[in-house]
Design an enzyme around this catalytic site. Sequence first.
Site, PDB file in Angstrom:
ATOM      1  N   ASP A  71       0.849  -1.190   0.000  1.00  0.00           N
ATOM      2  CA  ASP A  71       0.000   0.000   0.000  1.00  0.00           C
ATOM      3  C   ASP A  71       0.888   1.245   0.000  1.00  0.00           C
ATOM      4  O   ASP A  71       2.006   1.228   0.502  1.00  0.00           O
ATOM      5  CB  ASP A  71      -0.968   0.004   1.182  1.00  0.00           C
ATOM      6  CG  ASP A  71      -0.403  -0.681   2.424  1.00  0.00           C
ATOM      7  OD1 ASP A  71       0.818  -0.895   2.496  1.00  0.00           O
ATOM      8  OD2 ASP A  71      -1.184  -1.009   3.319  1.00  0.00           O
ATOM      9  N   GLU A 129      -5.795   3.421   3.589  1.00  0.00           N
ATOM     10  CA  GLU A 129      -6.196   4.027   4.861  1.00  0.00           C
ATOM     11  C   GLU A 129      -7.579   4.672   4.770  1.00  0.00           C
ATOM     12  O   GLU A 129      -7.743   5.875   4.935  1.00  0.00           O
ATOM     13  CB  GLU A 129      -5.164   5.080   5.287  1.00  0.00           C
ATOM     14  CG  GLU A 129      -3.778   4.538   5.564  1.00  0.00           C
ATOM     15  CD  GLU A 129      -3.683   3.815   6.898  1.00  0.00           C
ATOM     16  OE1 GLU A 129      -4.694   3.772   7.631  1.00  0.00           O
ATOM     17  OE2 GLU A 129      -2.601   3.292   7.201  1.00  0.00           O
TER      18      GLU A 129
END
Length: 367
Positions: A71, A129
């Site tokens: 990520d 997130e």
Amino acid sequence: MKSPIELRHILHQNPEIGFNEFETTKILEEQIIKLSKYYNVNIEILKPLDTGLTIKYDPINIEEYVLFRADIDALPIQEKNDIDYKSKNYNMHACGHDVHMSILYGFMKYVFENKIRKNILFLFQPAEEGGGGAKKILDTGIFEQFNITRAHALHVTDEYDKGIIATSKGVLFASAIEIDIEFFGKNAHIAFPQDGKNALNAMRIFLDSIDKIPQNPVKPLIFGIGKTISGEVRNVIPSYAKIEGSIRSLNLEYSMEYIEILKNILESIKKMTGVDYKITLGSMYKEVINDEKTYNYFIEKLKNDYIIIDCGYKMTGEDFGFIAEKYPSVMFWLGTKVDKKVGLHSPNFLPDDDVIDIGINIFSKIL
């Protein structure tokens, strides 16, 4: 061409939040192109979204691929670490995604340098997130052209000592739902409460009520509230109140059933107080489930070289769950703790650079 550690420092200085990782994507793409040219390997760069990228590496003429994911987004947290490569803006890689990207880049370097004869997809995924970047990438259909036989991802944490692997068969990370609840009442002077409908009181009654919902010991669930808003001035009854929170459980469907219970409570409060409500659901993450066969393969490849802890499930949310739902997968924690724990999302979270080589080695062994 940057080393993985040099790349980590550059990325750490330039953190960007979900779906705004334009400079991050540019830095990654430039370095990956240089890497492929240096080692003279053919790659294809796929960009199904405006940020993030997938590198297709297919040296052999078969349709099977292994997917490795990192990520790339940061958090709106101001860094407190006193280091040369401190963040240059008001965001921070407080969840270690700079390390994740550098591990995947270093693993790619290992693959290119050694001309590994396996087909691999290297996914640098945006918006983990809270933005649900994994699902958005899957929804583009970009991976439908590939036969992905398994997928892997890691997450650094200082919950465990440096170099320790922690994972579990079955559910590793919980499902997560962002939830906002708004209350709509009517203003009135506090001297004349009969003329108003107190949204703050309605929210207070709701908060008291949810504490009384019986907990099922075999179906753990957390309704965590991180922010509440209400009121404008001291002598006016609030006409508006808002709760911002997150629901975590080991099953997304179970969380949705819990939301129905919340609606029933809110309806009762509306009848009692006259204060209306609205529920808004944000990002919804599937639980991360480690596939049994892939998990056994993972353990077999690493058990002689690493300490592996069966950590059971965690109530952490992770959108890798969407990938794990579609492909046989294993995700794992990689420990970073040296002396003390500060925790993920802390303005002081800072894994050592040598964690990158550990992650590269683990990916290399499970390939």
